[in-house]
Motif scaffolding. Structure first.
Motif, short mmCIF file in Angstrom:
data_model
loop_
_atom_site.label_atom_id
_atom_site.label_comp_id
_atom_site.label_asym_id
_atom_site.label_seq_id
_atom_site.Cartn_x
_atom_site.Cartn_y
_atom_site.Cartn_z
N THR A 183 0.72 -1.37 0.01
CA THR A 183 -0.19 0.08 0.05
C THR A 183 0.91 1.27 0.10
O THR A 183 0.38 2.38 0.15
CB THR A 183 -0.79 -0.09 1.21
N ASN A 184 2.14 1.16 -0.10
CA ASN A 184 2.82 2.31 -0.14
C ASN A 184 2.67 3.44 -1.27
O ASN A 184 2.54 4.65 -0.88
CB ASN A 184 4.43 1.85 -0.16
N ALA A 185 2.30 2.95 -2.12
CA ALA A 185 1.97 3.69 -3.31
C ALA A 185 0.52 4.48 -3.02
O ALA A 185 0.36 5.85 -3.32
CB ALA A 185 1.52 3.17 -4.67
N VAL A 186 -0.44 4.06 -2.56
CA VAL A 186 -1.60 4.42 -1.87
C VAL A 186 -1.51 5.41 -0.96
O VAL A 186 -2.01 6.33 -1.01
CB VAL A 186 -2.64 3.18 -1.69
N GLU A 187 -0.56 5.10 0.16
CA GLU A 187 -0.37 5.91 1.02
C GLU A 187 0.55 7.34 0.65
O GLU A 187 -0.07 8.25 1.18
CB GLU A 187 0.40 5.17 2.08
N ALA A 188 1.13 7.21 -0.18
CA ALA A 188 1.96 8.45 -0.58
C ALA A 188 1.21 8.99 -1.41
O ALA A 188 1.21 10.43 -1.40
CB ALA A 188 3.22 7.81 -1.76
N TYR A 189 0.04 8.57 -2.20
CA TYR A 189 -0.91 9.36 -3.01
C TYR A 189 -1.78 10.25 -2.08
O TYR A 189 -1.98 11.35 -2.13
CB TYR A 189 -1.82 8.53 -3.81
N HIS A 190 -2.38 9.61 -0.93
CA HIS A 190 -3.00 10.33 -0.14
C HIS A 190 -2.25 11.31 0.63
O HIS A 190 -2.85 12.53 0.70
CB HIS A 190 -3.65 9.41 0.92
N ARG A 191 -1.05 10.98 1.01
CA ARG A 191 -0.25 12.28 1.74
C ARG A 191 -0.36 13.31 0.66
O ARG A 191 -0.23 14.39 1.13
CB ARG A 191 1.04 11.47 1.93
N MET A 192 0.09 13.22 -0.49
CA MET A 192 0.10 14.14 -1.40
C MET A 192 -0.81 14.92 -1.66
O MET A 192 -1.00 16.22 -1.71
CB MET A 192 0.85 13.69 -2.83
N LYS A 238 5.04 12.40 -11.20
CA LYS A 238 6.34 11.91 -10.45
C LYS A 238 6.17 10.50 -10.74
O LYS A 238 7.27 9.79 -10.28
CB LYS A 238 6.29 12.31 -9.18
N TRP A 239 5.30 9.84 -11.20
CA TRP A 239 5.13 8.32 -11.23
C TRP A 239 6.19 7.83 -12.12
O TRP A 239 5.67 7.92 -13.47
CB TRP A 239 3.86 7.71 -11.34
N THR A 240 7.30 7.26 -12.13
CA THR A 240 7.96 6.92 -12.98
C THR A 240 8.67 5.39 -12.89
O THR A 240 8.98 5.04 -13.90
CB THR A 240 9.45 8.02 -12.99
N MET A 241 8.22 5.13 -11.74
CA MET A 241 8.63 3.49 -11.53
C MET A 241 7.57 2.37 -11.98
O MET A 241 6.51 2.75 -11.51
CB MET A 241 9.03 3.19 -9.96
N PRO A 242 7.72 1.73 -12.81
CA PRO A 242 6.81 0.65 -13.20
C PRO A 242 6.39 -0.46 -12.03
O PRO A 242 7.35 -0.51 -11.11
CB PRO A 242 7.27 -0.13 -14.21
N VAL A 243 5.01 -0.82 -11.99
CA VAL A 243 4.59 -1.63 -10.95
C VAL A 243 5.53 -3.07 -10.91
O VAL A 243 5.55 -3.70 -12.00
CB VAL A 243 3.08 -2.02 -10.92
N ARG A 244 6.13 -3.31 -10.10
CA ARG A 244 6.97 -4.72 -9.96
C ARG A 244 5.95 -5.88 -10.40
O ARG A 244 5.11 -6.16 -9.97
CB ARG A 244 7.62 -4.93 -8.72
N ASP A 245 6.64 -6.45 -11.56
CA ASP A 245 5.72 -7.92 -11.97
C ASP A 245 4.28 -7.50 -12.49
O ASP A 245 3.52 -8.30 -12.24
CB ASP A 245 5.97 -8.98 -11.04
N TRP A 246 4.21 -6.24 -12.98
CA TRP A 246 2.68 -6.11 -13.36
C TRP A 246 2.15 -7.15 -14.51
O TRP A 246 0.99 -7.16 -14.43
CB TRP A 246 2.74 -4.50 -13.91
N GLY A 247 3.14 -7.46 -15.28
CA GLY A 247 2.48 -8.28 -16.43
C GLY A 247 2.00 -9.55 -15.83
O GLY A 247 0.84 -9.86 -16.24
N MET A 248 2.48 -10.23 -14.89
CA MET A 248 2.10 -11.40 -14.38
C MET A 248 0.71 -10.99 -13.57
O MET A 248 -0.26 -11.85 -13.52
CB MET A 248 3.07 -11.99 -13.29
N ALA A 249 0.70 -9.94 -12.80
CA ALA A 249 -0.29 -9.37 -11.99
C ALA A 249 -1.55 -9.09 -12.94
O ALA A 249 -2.78 -9.48 -12.87
CB ALA A 249 -0.09 -8.19 -11.14
N HIS A 250 -1.30 -8.59 -13.73
CA HIS A 250 -2.18 -8.19 -14.85
C HIS A 250 -3.14 -9.40 -15.40
O HIS A 250 -4.19 -9.41 -15.69
CB HIS A 250 -1.65 -7.17 -16.05
N SER A 251 -2.27 -10.39 -15.87
CA SER A 251 -2.72 -11.64 -16.14
C SER A 251 -3.66 -12.16 -15.60
O SER A 251 -4.64 -12.78 -15.77
CB SER A 251 -1.41 -12.79 -16.82
N GLN A 252 -3.33 -12.37 -14.25
CA GLN A 252 -3.95 -12.96 -13.17
C GLN A 252 -5.52 -12.15 -12.90
O GLN A 252 -6.34 -12.73 -12.64
CB GLN A 252 -3.15 -13.06 -11.69
#
Length: 124
Positions: free
Chosen positions: A59-68, A99-113
């Motif tokens: 949830t780090n991305a969600v928490e960072a978004y809410h903080r911003m 500012k979002w420049t980092m891709p979600v780790r293993d997004w391809g596998m998660a998207h398939s699921q």
């Protein structure tokens, strides 16, 4: 916590839960009671493959978004209309996403699921 999140199945989660119980029983009894009271709801998490579970508990991305968003909105004490708050949040979201420049780790596998589990929600 990672041990429970990384559990392969519900049996592994039950084992990890007992390990946490031994370590947390005296220090965090309210958390253990909450887990016991809500275990059925909490364990629906294990119906999903590990790739989806990783996105759920990270949830780090969600928490960072809410903080911003709070950073952009806290300077105003009162918003005169509902549209004014919507505009501020829209504009802050636009700035935040730049500012979002980092891709979600293993997004391809998660998207398939996601496609497998929620096929009815994806457009063909």
């Amino acid at each position: 916590m990672k041990k429970i999140y990384g559990a392969v199945n519900l049996d592994d989660a039950e084992f990890a839960r007992e390990e946490f119980r031994e370590k947390w029983d005296k220090k965090y009894p309210a958390i253990l009671r909450s887990w016991d009271d809500n275990w059925a709801e909490l364990t629906t998490f294990f119906e999903y493959p590990e790739q989806i579970r990783h996105l759920i508990y990270t949830t780090n991305a969600v928490e960072a978004y809410h903080r911003m968003v709070r950073k952009f909105t806290k300077s105003k004490a009162i918003f005169p209309t509902d549209d004014s708050i919507k505009k501020v949040i829209f504009l802050s979201a636009r700035e935040i996403t730049k500012k979002w420049t980092m891709p979600v780790r293993d997004w391809g596998m998660a998207h398939s699921q996601f496609i497998i589990f929620f096929a009815d929600r994806f457009a063909a």
